[in-house]
Design a protein around this motif. Structure first.
Motif, short mmCIF file in Angstrom:
data_model
loop_
_atom_site.label_atom_id
_atom_site.label_comp_id
_atom_site.label_asym_id
_atom_site.label_seq_id
_atom_site.Cartn_x
_atom_site.Cartn_y
_atom_site.Cartn_z
N ARG A 109 23.67 8.63 -59.91
CA ARG A 109 22.30 8.19 -60.16
C ARG A 109 21.90 8.48 -61.60
NH1 ARG A 109 18.03 11.44 -57.86
NH2 ARG A 109 19.44 11.68 -56.10
N VAL A 110 21.40 7.45 -62.30
CA VAL A 110 21.01 7.60 -63.70
C VAL A 110 19.51 7.37 -63.90
CG1 VAL A 110 23.29 6.99 -64.60
CG2 VAL A 110 21.61 5.17 -64.18
N ALA A 124 16.31 3.17 -57.33
CA ALA A 124 17.10 4.06 -58.18
C ALA A 124 18.24 3.23 -58.76
CB ALA A 124 17.64 5.26 -57.41
N ARG A 125 18.75 3.66 -59.92
CA ARG A 125 19.89 2.98 -60.54
C ARG A 125 21.08 3.92 -60.64
NH1 ARG A 125 16.55 1.56 -64.78
NH2 ARG A 125 18.01 2.54 -66.24
N ILE A 160 23.26 4.57 -49.87
CA ILE A 160 23.47 3.12 -49.99
C ILE A 160 24.40 2.83 -51.16
CG2 ILE A 160 22.35 0.91 -50.46
CD1 ILE A 160 19.89 1.97 -48.99
N ALA A 161 24.16 3.49 -52.29
CA ALA A 161 25.01 3.29 -53.46
C ALA A 161 26.45 3.71 -53.18
CB ALA A 161 24.45 4.08 -54.64
N ALA A 162 26.63 4.78 -52.42
CA ALA A 162 27.98 5.27 -52.13
C ALA A 162 28.81 4.24 -51.37
CB ALA A 162 27.91 6.57 -51.33
N LEU A 183 21.50 -1.36 -59.01
CA LEU A 183 20.12 -1.08 -58.61
C LEU A 183 20.06 -1.07 -57.09
CD1 LEU A 183 17.06 -0.84 -59.31
CD2 LEU A 183 16.97 -3.34 -59.21
N VAL A 184 19.43 -0.03 -56.53
CA VAL A 184 19.24 0.07 -55.08
C VAL A 184 17.75 0.09 -54.79
CG1 VAL A 184 19.61 1.47 -53.01
CG2 VAL A 184 21.41 1.30 -54.74
N VAL A 185 17.32 -0.74 -53.84
CA VAL A 185 15.90 -0.79 -53.47
C VAL A 185 15.77 -0.74 -51.95
CG1 VAL A 185 15.20 -2.09 -55.52
CG2 VAL A 185 15.83 -3.33 -53.44
#
Length: 230
Positions: A145-146, A138-139, A110-112, A125-127
């Protein structure tokens, strides 16, 4: 390189065919092009829907199974029943076709998909829905990812330095952050996360699901044992 990508870590059942090629230069991202994709939101139909979706994608892209080079599957975090459908299906296809199967964190995918939109904006932030009024989270900073993944109630999620949020449409409004339009793992996002390993020919790690907590059936069995004293 032709890659089959699947994910069942969220209520969305996702399958797609993606063409992956090396970046034009060392500083660029690999080129990812989606040839066909199917997404159906139904948290109770993962097993019935996924394989037909895969076959539809192959037909639409006019690709034979023998033409595939690799498989990428989301390994969660996600609910036990749905998540194992995608992973078992990917493993079965890989075994039958003699293909490597790479697992990636579904939140990373999702972040990508948002990297271009928030590359300079700071943390993301991904939920996703973890049920029981909780979210998986995750952030990320610049696509890396951190923090996380973890499962918590929305009020207990450490927002940190996040300046934007992506993921489950039913949960992003629990946070006072700008929302980016990436709700579930896409085939392109899944392949982007695995791109380096795919292009290098590295052997995939063992597929290990990110459940983050015991399945309900196991928890219920423990409660039964506690009450009976066995």
């Amino acid at each position: 390189m032709l890659v089959l990508a699947v994910d069942t870590a969220t209520p969305a059942v996702t399958a797609g065919l993606v063409h992956l090629s090396p970046a034009a230069d060392a500083d660029a991202r690999p080129a990812v092009a989606t040839l066909a994709s199917r997404v159906k939101v139904d948290a109770r139909a993962h097993a019935e829907v996924l394989t037909p979706q895969i076959l539809e994608c192959l037909a639409e892209a006019e690709v034979n199974r023998a033409d595939l080079d690799a498989i990428v599957v989301g390994i969660g975090p996600g609910p036990f029943t749905g998540l194992r459908v995608g992973m078992a299906t990917a493993a079965a296809f890989g075994d039958a076709l003699g293909l490597p199967v790479h697992g990636v964190c579904s939140l990373d995918a999702i972040a990508a998909d948002t990297t271009g939109e928030q590359r300079e904006a700071g943390e993301l932030l991904v939920v996703t829905d973890a049920r029981r009024r909780e979210v998986y989270w995750a952030r990320y900073l610049n696509g890396v990812r951190v923090a996380g993944p973890e499962v918590r109630r929305p009020a207990d999620v450490p927002v940190g330095e996040a300046v934007a949020i992506a993921g489950s449409a039913a949960h992003v409004d629990d946070f006072d952050l700008p929302v980016l339009p990436s709700e579930t793992p896409s085939p392109a996002g899944l392949v982007t996360v695995a791109a380096r390993a795919l292009l290098s020919g590295a052997a995939p790690d063992a597929l290990v699901p990110l459940y983050l907590r015991r399945p309900d059936a196991v928890e219920n069995s423990f409660r039964t044992l506690d009450r009976t004293g066995v």
